[in-house]
Design an enzyme around this catalytic site. Structure first.
Site, PDB file in Angstrom:
ATOM      1  N   ARG A 100       0.857  -1.205   0.000  1.00 32.63           N
ATOM      2  CA  ARG A 100       0.000   0.000   0.000  1.00 32.63           C
ATOM      3  C   ARG A 100       0.885   1.243   0.000  1.00 32.63           C
ATOM      4  O   ARG A 100       1.802   1.360   0.810  1.00 32.63           O
ATOM      5  CB  ARG A 100      -0.863  -0.034   1.254  1.00 32.63           C
TER       6      ARG A 100
ATOM      7  N   ARG B   2      -1.776   6.934   9.659  1.00 38.26           N
ATOM      8  CA  ARG B   2      -1.890   6.365   8.304  1.00 38.26           C
ATOM      9  C   ARG B   2      -1.938   7.464   7.248  1.00 38.26           C
ATOM     10  O   ARG B   2      -1.934   8.649   7.562  1.00 38.26           O
ATOM     11  CB  ARG B   2      -3.154   5.524   8.226  1.00 38.26           C
TER      12      ARG B   2
ATOM     13  N   LYS C 139      -3.844   1.845  15.044  1.00 44.93           N
ATOM     14  CA  LYS C 139      -3.810   2.731  13.873  1.00 44.93           C
ATOM     15  C   LYS C 139      -4.452   4.078  14.192  1.00 44.93           C
ATOM     16  O   LYS C 139      -5.311   4.168  15.103  1.00 44.93           O
ATOM     17  CB  LYS C 139      -4.537   2.082  12.705  1.00 44.93           C
TER      18      LYS C 139
ATOM     19  N   LYS D  43      -6.021   7.681  12.174  1.00 46.55           N
ATOM     20  CA  LYS D  43      -6.374   8.217  10.857  1.00 46.55           C
ATOM     21  C   LYS D  43      -6.717   9.698  10.916  1.00 46.55           C
ATOM     22  O   LYS D  43      -7.480  10.123  11.783  1.00 46.55           O
ATOM     23  CB  LYS D  43      -7.531   7.417  10.285  1.00 46.55           C
TER      24      LYS D  43
ATOM     25  N   CYS E 149     -15.422  -2.802   0.009  1.00 44.77           N
ATOM     26  CA  CYS E 149     -14.044  -3.063   0.433  1.00 44.77           C
ATOM     27  C   CYS E 149     -13.473  -4.226  -0.372  1.00 44.77           C
ATOM     28  O   CYS E 149     -14.198  -4.901  -1.108  1.00 44.77           O
ATOM     29  CB  CYS E 149     -14.011  -3.376   1.920  1.00 44.77           C
TER      30      CYS E 149
ATOM     31  N   CYS F  59      -8.214 -10.518   1.636  1.00 40.94           N
ATOM     32  CA  CYS F  59      -8.319 -10.044   3.009  1.00 40.94           C
ATOM     33  C   CYS F  59      -8.514 -11.214   3.972  1.00 40.94           C
ATOM     34  O   CYS F  59      -9.499 -11.953   3.868  1.00 40.94           O
ATOM     35  CB  CYS F  59      -9.475  -9.052   3.157  1.00 40.94           C
TER      36      CYS F  59
ATOM     37  N   CYS G 174     -16.742  -7.601   6.314  1.00 33.36           N
ATOM     38  CA  CYS G 174     -16.737  -7.924   7.745  1.00 33.36           C
ATOM     39  C   CYS G 174     -17.013  -6.629   8.503  1.00 33.36           C
ATOM     40  O   CYS G 174     -17.035  -5.548   7.899  1.00 33.36           O
ATOM     41  CB  CYS G 174     -15.407  -8.561   8.153  1.00 33.36           C
TER      42      CYS G 174
ATOM     43  N   CYS H 265     -14.144  -1.211   6.289  1.00 31.35           N
ATOM     44  CA  CYS H 265     -13.174  -0.510   5.433  1.00 31.35           C
ATOM     45  C   CYS H 265     -13.839   0.315   4.330  1.00 31.35           C
ATOM     46  O   CYS H 265     -13.217   1.229   3.796  1.00 31.35           O
ATOM     47  CB  CYS H 265     -12.202  -1.504   4.833  1.00 31.35           C
TER      48      CYS H 265
HETATM   49 FE1  SRM Z   1      -9.226  -1.391   6.422  1.00 33.17          FE
HETATM   50  C1  SRM Z   1      -7.972  -3.963   8.157  1.00 33.17           C
HETATM   51  C2  SRM Z   1      -8.387  -2.883   3.571  1.00 33.17           C
HETATM   52  C3  SRM Z   1      -9.786   1.504   4.828  1.00 33.17           C
HETATM   53  C4  SRM Z   1     -10.982  -0.232   9.136  1.00 33.17           C
HETATM   54  N1  SRM Z   1      -8.266  -3.104   5.966  1.00 33.17           N
HETATM   55  C5  SRM Z   1      -7.778  -4.029   6.844  1.00 33.17           C
HETATM   56  C6  SRM Z   1      -6.951  -5.101   6.132  1.00 33.17           C
HETATM   57  C7  SRM Z   1      -5.519  -4.649   6.122  1.00 33.17           C
HETATM   58  C8  SRM Z   1      -7.112  -6.523   6.690  1.00 33.17           C
HETATM   59  C9  SRM Z   1      -6.151  -7.011   7.730  1.00 33.17           C
HETATM   60  O1  SRM Z   1      -5.908  -6.337   8.741  1.00 33.17           O
HETATM   61  O2  SRM Z   1      -5.653  -8.121   7.541  1.00 33.17           O
HETATM   62  C10 SRM Z   1      -7.602  -5.007   4.747  1.00 33.17           C
HETATM   63  C11 SRM Z   1      -6.730  -5.451   3.581  1.00 33.17           C
HETATM   64  C12 SRM Z   1      -7.582  -6.050   2.501  1.00 33.17           C
HETATM   65  C13 SRM Z   1      -6.857  -6.311   1.243  1.00 33.17           C
HETATM   66  O3  SRM Z   1      -6.739  -7.497   0.870  1.00 33.17           O
HETATM   67  O4  SRM Z   1      -6.419  -5.372   0.592  1.00 33.17           O
HETATM   68  C14 SRM Z   1      -8.094  -3.580   4.741  1.00 33.17           C
HETATM   69  N2  SRM Z   1      -8.995  -0.782   4.583  1.00 33.17           N
HETATM   70  C15 SRM Z   1      -8.739  -1.571   3.517  1.00 33.17           C
HETATM   71  C16 SRM Z   1      -8.934  -0.810   2.222  1.00 33.17           C
HETATM   72  C17 SRM Z   1      -8.005  -1.263   1.110  1.00 33.17           C
HETATM   73  C18 SRM Z   1     -10.404  -0.934   1.830  1.00 33.17           C
HETATM   74  C19 SRM Z   1     -10.782  -0.539   0.430  1.00 33.17           C
HETATM   75  O5  SRM Z   1     -11.552  -1.321  -0.135  1.00 33.17           O
HETATM   76  O6  SRM Z   1     -10.388   0.508  -0.075  1.00 33.17           O
HETATM   77  C20 SRM Z   1      -8.707   0.626   2.731  1.00 33.17           C
HETATM   78  C21 SRM Z   1      -7.262   1.031   2.706  1.00 33.17           C
HETATM   79  C22 SRM Z   1      -7.081   2.403   3.240  1.00 33.17           C
HETATM   80  C23 SRM Z   1      -5.704   2.971   3.059  1.00 33.17           C
HETATM   81  O7  SRM Z   1      -5.338   3.273   1.930  1.00 33.17           O
HETATM   82  O8  SRM Z   1      -5.013   3.169   4.069  1.00 33.17           O
HETATM   83  C24 SRM Z   1      -9.186   0.480   4.157  1.00 33.17           C
HETATM   84  N3  SRM Z   1     -10.138   0.353   6.925  1.00 33.17           N
HETATM   85  C25 SRM Z   1     -10.368   1.383   6.072  1.00 33.17           C
HETATM   86  C26 SRM Z   1     -11.322   2.288   6.639  1.00 33.17           C
HETATM   87  C27 SRM Z   1     -11.878   3.532   5.967  1.00 33.17           C
HETATM   88  C28 SRM Z   1     -11.082   4.767   6.228  1.00 33.17           C
HETATM   89  O9  SRM Z   1      -9.989   4.703   6.806  1.00 33.17           O
HETATM   90  O10 SRM Z   1     -11.563   5.818   5.836  1.00 33.17           O
HETATM   91  C29 SRM Z   1     -11.668   1.769   7.877  1.00 33.17           C
HETATM   92  C30 SRM Z   1     -12.730   2.365   8.841  1.00 33.17           C
HETATM   93  C31 SRM Z   1     -12.250   3.544   9.578  1.00 33.17           C
HETATM   94  C32 SRM Z   1     -11.557   3.145  10.837  1.00 33.17           C
HETATM   95  O11 SRM Z   1     -10.360   2.849  10.783  1.00 33.17           O
HETATM   96  O12 SRM Z   1     -12.210   3.085  11.883  1.00 33.17           O
HETATM   97  C33 SRM Z   1     -10.906   0.558   8.053  1.00 33.17           C
HETATM   98  N4  SRM Z   1      -9.394  -1.991   8.377  1.00 33.17           N
HETATM   99  C34 SRM Z   1     -10.214  -1.420   9.306  1.00 33.17           C
HETATM  100  C35 SRM Z   1     -10.176  -2.212  10.501  1.00 33.17           C
HETATM  101  C36 SRM Z   1     -10.955  -1.918  11.807  1.00 33.17           C
HETATM  102  C37 SRM Z   1     -10.162  -1.076  12.719  1.00 33.17           C
HETATM  103  C38 SRM Z   1     -10.844  -0.878  14.047  1.00 33.17           C
HETATM  104  O13 SRM Z   1     -10.586   0.102  14.693  1.00 33.17           O
HETATM  105  O14 SRM Z   1     -11.627  -1.697  14.468  1.00 33.17           O
HETATM  106  C39 SRM Z   1      -9.321  -3.310  10.242  1.00 33.17           C
HETATM  107  C40 SRM Z   1      -8.954  -4.447  11.198  1.00 33.17           C
HETATM  108  C41 SRM Z   1      -7.904  -4.097  12.167  1.00 33.17           C
HETATM  109  O15 SRM Z   1      -7.281  -3.037  12.131  1.00 33.17           O
HETATM  110  O16 SRM Z   1      -7.678  -4.943  13.028  1.00 33.17           O
HETATM  111  C42 SRM Z   1      -8.854  -3.136   8.890  1.00 33.17           C
HETATM  112 FE1  SF4 Z   2     -11.283  -6.994   4.954  1.00 31.08          FE
HETATM  113 FE2  SF4 Z   2     -13.264  -6.502   6.605  1.00 31.08          FE
HETATM  114 FE3  SF4 Z   2     -11.776  -4.504   5.706  1.00 31.08          FE
HETATM  115 FE4  SF4 Z   2     -13.427  -5.677   4.075  1.00 31.08          FE
HETATM  116  S1  SF4 Z   2     -14.041  -4.557   5.920  1.00 31.08           S
HETATM  117  S2  SF4 Z   2     -11.267  -5.211   3.626  1.00 31.08           S
HETATM  118  S3  SF4 Z   2     -13.388  -7.771   4.766  1.00 31.08           S
HETATM  119  S4  SF4 Z   2     -11.078  -6.112   7.017  1.00 31.08           S
END
Ligand code: SRM
Ligand code: SF4
Length: 563
Positions: free
Chosen positions: A71, A140, A204, A206, A428, A434, A473, A477
């Protein structure tokens, strides 16, 4: 992994180095040693495996098809056409499934194998990009509204975001040593981290900047959000929101999505000091014992907003001014051409689920052609939006027709033909990469949209601008809890149906049906859409209608209480 072990790994990592070098060099496995799987996140990469192949490989007694997601760190998602071409080349040479624009304005590559990780990082560096702090318990990629109508203001906000991103970058040289063979800092372990300390953040973190009236970054979903206050075409300062976040765990009431609270107003020259005070307060106050409760939103819930504000002001050395009025009109992107202040034009293209890949349509080829056409244009940009789309910015008016032709020839003209629901939908990544996905998202979006559109059509609502968001899930994201209609994955083919967010990113939705399949989702939506078609008032949005009629609860941000 238990939370204490992540804390231990960080603390003992010698500035995020761990044993990554040895792990990467190990030819026996496509994976990294366990602790290094945590550490590589801080280098902007995740170890994954192709889940489509898991079962077959297990049967064949092979290790999972290990591969890496990479990324970029691209604050505000701003790239030049030349950088786009480099990224396109990297996707072609080292990744599977093209380029993926994320919901935080980054590019992700999927399917990079371990032995090619270093070359991939070096190719990114050659494009003047890196992946530092794109993942991990750090600040991030800083998100910035991509509104092309306000070029001057956008430039100002973007400059601050880029400066803030640089200010909050980890100081360790580990990334340069590991990927670019920079000489090891003697002993490796002594790089001071003035903001983070040796244990980095509890979780993390943001940061996002929104430029009203466009809330495309979903500023209330950020740990720290800056809302630009613009007077006479200049940014006079920012309203500051804290404690937003989406992630939750099914069945665990201790975890929940939360909208940020507006703390007050800060002048532009104090914004970085304020951000540092917020980040270090969270560093010291955040919950390091329970990882699921470690985000800033829980710190604020547990300690109270007043105590948090007092601590931030103490650390910053100044008090926040009262918040100033702002008004958001929408949180999606606006597609098609827009004219900038200087007569240049900008084209916002719809990229379904952010995936740029020559599979159904030659989108990757088309964008390569467009990048070539814009290569020598001074100031031309490829801006990644926080809704997984792409703005071709600062196009000279004389090139508009050529860009239009290239877009149409490569199926990149969805903005001219798709329904509003299709244009706005987010999904997502989810399967197959993922590791946390419980259900499909990106791959299910086209089929679900077909059926959703058919349903809209049946009720005469084809042009209704309904925000649909799908996450595989509850981590959220695609920021699903801010969707007017959202599907949150529960199990293969099963989702929680959430309804009733607004279209400005100021109201969370509510659980409407739990653990249902697609047929049940469509059956639940059918009568609601019928009622909406029959009873909505002029211009009333679906989410607003559901709340007004009491079908779902009102979970709006109560600005008057927090400002
Ligand atoms: Fe996310 C984890 C993809 C934006 C909340 N996110 C992940 C992981 C890395 C899975 C993992 O931990 O093993 C995913 C990788 C999937 C893959 O195969 O690529 C993943 N997140 C993404 C992306 C690619 C989604 C997308 O379809 O665009 C986004 C990448 C953002 C970036 O460029 O940095 C992405 N993730 C977000 C957002 C939206 C935002 O930031 O505006 C959120 C919700 C906002 C927030 O953080 O509260 C988000 N991702 C999470 C979470 C839940 C965190 C939490 O506080 O509970 C996880 C799981 C974790 O961190 O344990 C996670
Ligand atoms: Fe993976 Fe869940 Fe984030 Fe979708 S919402 S990319 S399934 S961690």
């Amino acid at each position: 992994m238990a939370s204490h072990s992540v804390e231990d790994i960080k603390r003992t990592s010698r500035g995020l180095r761990g044993t990554l070098r040895a792990s990467l060099a190990d030819p026996v496995t496509g994976a990294l040693a366990e602790a290094d799987q945590t550490l590589i996140k801080y280098h902007g990469s995740y170890q994954q495996d192709d889940r489509d192949l898991r079962e077959e490989r297990r049967r064949q007694k092979l290790e999972p098809a290990y591969q890496f997601m990479v990324r970029t760190r691209t604050p505000g998602g701003v790239l030049t056409p030349a950088q786009w071409l480099r990224l396109d080349g990297i996707a072609t040479a080292y990744a599977e499934r093209g380029l993926r624009i994320t919901t935080r304005q980054a590019i992700q590559f999927h399917g990079v194998v371990k032995r090619e990780l270093k070359t991939t990082m070096q190719a990114l560096h050659a494009a003047l990009l890196d992946t530092i702090a794109a993942c991990g318990d750090v600040v991030r990629n800083v998100a910035v509204g991509a509104n092309p109508h306000l070029s001057g203001v956008h430039a100002e906000v973007h400059a601050l975001a880029a400066a803030l991103s640089a200010h909050l970058l980890p100081r360790t040289r580990a990334w340069y040593e590991l990927w670019l063979d920079e000489a090891l800092v003697a002993g490796g372990e002594d790089t001071p981290e003035p903001v983070y300390g040796q244990a980095y953040l509890p979780r993390k973190f943001k940061i996002g900047f929104a430029i009203p009236p466009v809330n495309d970054v979903d500023v209330f979903a950020q740990d720290l959000g800056f809302i630009a206050i613009v007077e006479a075409g200049r940014v006079v300062g920012y309203d500051v929101a804290v404690g937003g976040g989406m992630g939750a765990t099914h069945g665990d009431p201790e975890t929940f999505p939360r909208l940020g609270d507006v703390l007050g107003f800060v002048a532009p020259e104090r914004a970085i000091a304020l951000a540092e005070a917020v980040v270090t307060t969270q560093r010291d106050w955040g919950n390091r014992a329970v990882r699921k409760r470690a985000r800033l939103k829980y710190t604020i819930e547990d300690r109270g907003l007043a105590a948090f504000r007092a601590e931030v002001e103490r650390r910053a050395g100044f008090a926040l001014e009262p918040a100033r009025p702002f008004a958001f009109a929408h949180n999606g992107d606006r597609f098609g051409w827009a004219e900038g202040e200087d007569g240049r034009v900008h084209l916002t293209l719809r990229i379904p689920a952010g995936r740029v890949w020559d599979r159904e349509q030659p989108h990757q080829t088309g964008l390569r052609e467009i990048a070539r056409a814009l290569l020598d244009v001074d100031g031309a940009q490829f801006r990644l939006t926080p809704n997984q789309n792409l703005v071709l910015a600062n196009v000279p008016a004389a090139l508009r027709t050529r860009v239009d032709m290239l877009a149409a020839a490569h199926g990149l003209d969805l903005h001219a033909r798709a329904t509003p629901a299709r244009l706005d939908a987010l999904a997502c990544v989810a399967l197959p990469t993922c590791g946390l996905a419980m259900a499909e998202a990106e791959r299910h979006l086209p089929a679900f949209l077909d059926r959703f559109e058919a349903l809209l059509e049946r009720h005469g609502l084809r042009q209704a601008p309904i925000h649909l968001r799908i996450s595989g899930c509850p981590n959220g994201c695609s920021r699903p809890y801010l969707g007017e209609v959202a599907l949150v994955g529960k199990a293969p083919g099963r989702y929680n149906l959430m309804l009733g967010a607004d279209h400005r990113g100021q109201r969370l939705n509510t659980l409407y049906r739990e653990n249902v399949d697609e047929a049940a989702i469509l059956a639940a939506l059918d009568p609601l859409l019928a009622r909406y078609a029959a009873e909505c008032s002029e211009g009333e949005r679906f989410g607003d209608f559901l709340v007004r009629t009491g079908i779902v609860a009102d979970r709006s941000l109560r600005l008057e209480l927090v400002a």
